[in-house]
Design a protein around this motif. Structure first.
Motif, mmCIF file in Angstrom:
data_model
loop_
_atom_site.group_PDB
_atom_site.id
_atom_site.type_symbol
_atom_site.label_atom_id
_atom_site.label_comp_id
_atom_site.label_asym_id
_atom_site.label_seq_id
_atom_site.Cartn_x
_atom_site.Cartn_y
_atom_site.Cartn_z
ATOM 1 N N ASP A 23 0.848 -1.204 0.000
ATOM 2 C CA ASP A 23 0.000 0.000 0.000
ATOM 3 C C ASP A 23 0.878 1.247 0.000
ATOM 4 O OD1 ASP A 23 -1.949 1.938 0.283
ATOM 5 O OD2 ASP A 23 -2.477 1.388 2.330
ATOM 6 N N HIS A 24 0.960 1.909 -1.146
ATOM 7 C CA HIS A 24 1.810 3.079 -1.300
ATOM 8 C C HIS A 24 1.001 4.359 -1.498
ATOM 9 C CE1 HIS A 24 5.395 0.356 -2.628
ATOM 10 N NE2 HIS A 24 5.044 0.189 -1.376
ATOM 11 N N VAL A 25 -0.214 4.410 -0.977
ATOM 12 C CA VAL A 25 -0.981 5.651 -0.994
ATOM 13 C C VAL A 25 -0.305 6.613 -0.025
ATOM 14 C CG1 VAL A 25 -3.195 6.702 -0.364
ATOM 15 C CG2 VAL A 25 -3.152 4.572 -1.668
ATOM 16 N N CYS A 26 -0.098 7.838 -0.454
ATOM 17 C CA CYS A 26 0.599 8.835 0.369
ATOM 18 C C CYS A 26 -0.382 9.519 1.325
ATOM 19 C CB CYS A 26 1.269 9.860 -0.532
ATOM 20 S SG CYS A 26 2.507 9.144 -1.644
ATOM 21 N N VAL A 27 -0.032 9.507 2.605
ATOM 22 C CA VAL A 27 -0.864 10.079 3.661
ATOM 23 C C VAL A 27 0.023 10.843 4.635
ATOM 24 C CG1 VAL A 27 -2.584 8.229 3.483
ATOM 25 C CG2 VAL A 27 -0.683 7.988 5.096
ATOM 26 N N THR A 28 -0.591 11.511 5.589
ATOM 27 C CA THR A 28 0.193 12.185 6.619
ATOM 28 C C THR A 28 0.788 11.140 7.563
ATOM 29 O OG1 THR A 28 -1.648 12.381 8.161
ATOM 30 C CG2 THR A 28 -1.358 14.191 6.553
ATOM 31 N N PRO A 29 1.869 11.472 8.243
ATOM 32 C CA PRO A 29 2.422 10.530 9.226
ATOM 33 C C PRO A 29 1.405 10.134 10.299
ATOM 34 C CG PRO A 29 4.053 12.195 8.716
ATOM 35 C CD PRO A 29 2.763 12.640 8.050
ATOM 36 N N ALA A 30 0.538 11.054 10.701
ATOM 37 C CA ALA A 30 -0.482 10.734 11.712
ATOM 38 C C ALA A 30 -1.447 9.666 11.203
ATOM 39 C CB ALA A 30 -1.239 11.994 12.120
ATOM 40 N N THR A 31 -1.802 9.746 9.929
ATOM 41 C CA THR A 31 -2.686 8.732 9.355
ATOM 42 C C THR A 31 -1.992 7.380 9.322
ATOM 43 O OG1 THR A 31 -3.929 10.353 8.057
ATOM 44 C CG2 THR A 31 -3.995 8.072 7.295
ATOM 45 N N ARG A 32 -0.719 7.345 8.955
ATOM 46 C CA ARG A 32 -0.005 6.059 8.957
ATOM 47 C C ARG A 32 0.059 5.495 10.374
ATOM 48 N NH1 ARG A 32 5.930 5.418 6.622
ATOM 49 N NH2 ARG A 32 6.402 6.714 8.418
ATOM 50 N N ASP A 33 0.265 6.347 11.370
ATOM 51 C CA ASP A 33 0.253 5.876 12.760
ATOM 52 C C ASP A 33 -1.097 5.269 13.118
ATOM 53 O OD1 ASP A 33 2.860 6.770 13.037
ATOM 54 O OD2 ASP A 33 2.310 8.591 14.158
ATOM 55 N N GLN A 34 -2.185 5.874 12.643
ATOM 56 C CA GLN A 34 -3.527 5.346 12.894
ATOM 57 C C GLN A 34 -3.693 3.986 12.223
ATOM 58 O OE1 GLN A 34 -6.130 6.746 14.840
ATOM 59 N NE2 GLN A 34 -6.884 4.659 14.571
ATOM 60 N N VAL A 35 -3.189 3.846 11.002
ATOM 61 C CA VAL A 35 -3.247 2.568 10.288
ATOM 62 C C VAL A 35 -2.546 1.483 11.099
ATOM 63 C CG1 VAL A 35 -2.305 1.329 8.285
ATOM 64 C CG2 VAL A 35 -3.525 3.483 7.965
ATOM 65 N N ARG A 36 -1.373 1.795 11.605
ATOM 66 C CA ARG A 36 -0.628 0.813 12.391
ATOM 67 C C ARG A 36 -1.392 0.431 13.658
ATOM 68 N NH1 ARG A 36 5.413 3.439 11.498
ATOM 69 N NH2 ARG A 36 5.702 2.558 9.419
ATOM 70 N N ALA A 37 -2.007 1.402 14.310
ATOM 71 C CA ALA A 37 -2.796 1.117 15.514
ATOM 72 C C ALA A 37 -4.008 0.261 15.161
ATOM 73 C CB ALA A 37 -3.222 2.421 16.191
ATOM 74 N N ASP A 38 -4.709 0.612 14.087
ATOM 75 C CA ASP A 38 -5.880 -0.172 13.670
ATOM 76 C C ASP A 38 -5.482 -1.593 13.289
ATOM 77 O OD1 ASP A 38 -7.777 1.842 14.071
ATOM 78 O OD2 ASP A 38 -7.471 2.665 12.063
ATOM 79 N N ASN A 39 -4.363 -1.757 12.598
ATOM 80 C CA ASN A 39 -3.908 -3.099 12.243
ATOM 81 C C ASN A 39 -3.608 -3.913 13.501
ATOM 82 O OD1 ASN A 39 -4.156 -2.507 9.536
ATOM 83 N ND2 ASN A 39 -1.968 -2.379 9.144
ATOM 84 N N ALA A 40 -3.008 -3.282 14.498
ATOM 85 C CA ALA A 40 -2.683 -3.988 15.741
ATOM 86 C C ALA A 40 -3.938 -4.388 16.508
ATOM 87 C CB ALA A 40 -1.792 -3.110 16.625
ATOM 88 N N LEU A 41 -5.007 -3.603 16.377
ATOM 89 C CA LEU A 41 -6.262 -3.871 17.094
ATOM 90 C C LEU A 41 -7.265 -4.679 16.267
ATOM 91 C CD1 LEU A 41 -6.805 -0.339 18.658
ATOM 92 C CD2 LEU A 41 -6.157 -2.431 19.866
ATOM 93 N N ALA A 42 -6.883 -5.071 15.073
ATOM 94 C CA ALA A 42 -7.825 -5.679 14.132
ATOM 95 C C ALA A 42 -8.648 -6.807 14.745
ATOM 96 C CB ALA A 42 -7.093 -6.173 12.896
ATOM 97 N N ALA A 43 -8.014 -7.739 15.405
ATOM 98 C CA ALA A 43 -8.745 -8.894 15.955
ATOM 99 C C ALA A 43 -9.767 -8.474 17.006
ATOM 100 C CB ALA A 43 -7.763 -9.901 16.544
ATOM 101 N N SER A 44 -9.461 -7.457 17.789
ATOM 102 C CA SER A 44 -10.374 -7.041 18.857
ATOM 103 C C SER A 44 -11.565 -6.250 18.333
ATOM 104 C CB SER A 44 -9.624 -6.207 19.903
ATOM 105 O OG SER A 44 -9.239 -4.955 19.370
ATOM 106 N N GLN A 45 -11.528 -5.812 17.088
ATOM 107 C CA GLN A 45 -12.613 -5.020 16.512
ATOM 108 C C GLN A 45 -13.512 -5.851 15.594
ATOM 109 O OE1 GLN A 45 -10.084 -0.893 16.935
ATOM 110 N NE2 GLN A 45 -10.470 -1.573 14.885
ATOM 111 N N ARG A 46 -13.191 -7.152 15.479
ATOM 112 C CA ARG A 46 -14.036 -8.067 14.707
ATOM 113 C C ARG A 46 -14.921 -8.844 15.658
ATOM 114 N NH1 ARG A 46 -9.175 -9.239 11.926
ATOM 115 N NH2 ARG A 46 -8.941 -11.089 13.210
ATOM 116 N N GLN A 47 -16.127 -9.110 15.189
ATOM 117 C CA GLN A 47 -17.053 -9.938 15.945
ATOM 118 C C GLN A 47 -16.662 -11.399 15.822
ATOM 119 O OE1 GLN A 47 -21.203 -8.703 15.998
ATOM 120 N NE2 GLN A 47 -21.707 -10.706 15.123
#
Length: 95
Positions: A23-47
C-alpha cells in the motif's frame, strides 16, 4: 528529476499508508500511525461471526476499505479518511 521510490514517491510531508506492505498511498504521518494502531487492534474489533463470517465487524465498526480486500474494522471516521486519502492519492505523489 530522479524519484527515490519511483512512481510511488510521496510529496514532502507525506508517507506511505502501509495498510499492507504494497500500500503506497501517500498520507500524513499521523494517518499512517492510525493505520498501524488499527492493524494492531484488528482482531479485537471483529465480531468473528455473522453475515461476513470471521470478518464481521463489531457494532460501531466498518471495514476500512483501503483496497477491496481490506477488511480491518475501523470507526466510520477512519473509513471516511481512508476513502478521502484514496481519492487524493495521485495529487500527493511527486509528478
Amino acid at each position: 528529476m530522479k524519484k527515490p521510490y519511483g512512481p510511488d514517491t510521496c510529496k514532502q510531508g507525506y508517507v506511505w499508508r502501509e495498510t499492507t506492505p504494497a500500500d503506497h498511498v501517500c498520507v500524513t504521518p499521523a494517518t499512517r500511525d492510525q493505520v498501524r494502531a488499527d492493524n494492531a487492534l484488528a482482531a479485537s474489533q471483529r465480531q468473528g461471526w455473522g453475515p461476513y463470517g470471521p470478518d464481521t465487524c463489531k457494532q460501531g465498526y466498518v471495514w476500512r476499505g483501503a483496497t477491496p480486500a481490506d477488511h480491518v474494522c475501523v470507526t466510520r471516521a477512519t473509513y471516511n479518511q481512508t476513502q478521502a486519502d484514496n481519492a487524493l492519492a495521485a495529487s500527493r505523489r511527486v509528478p
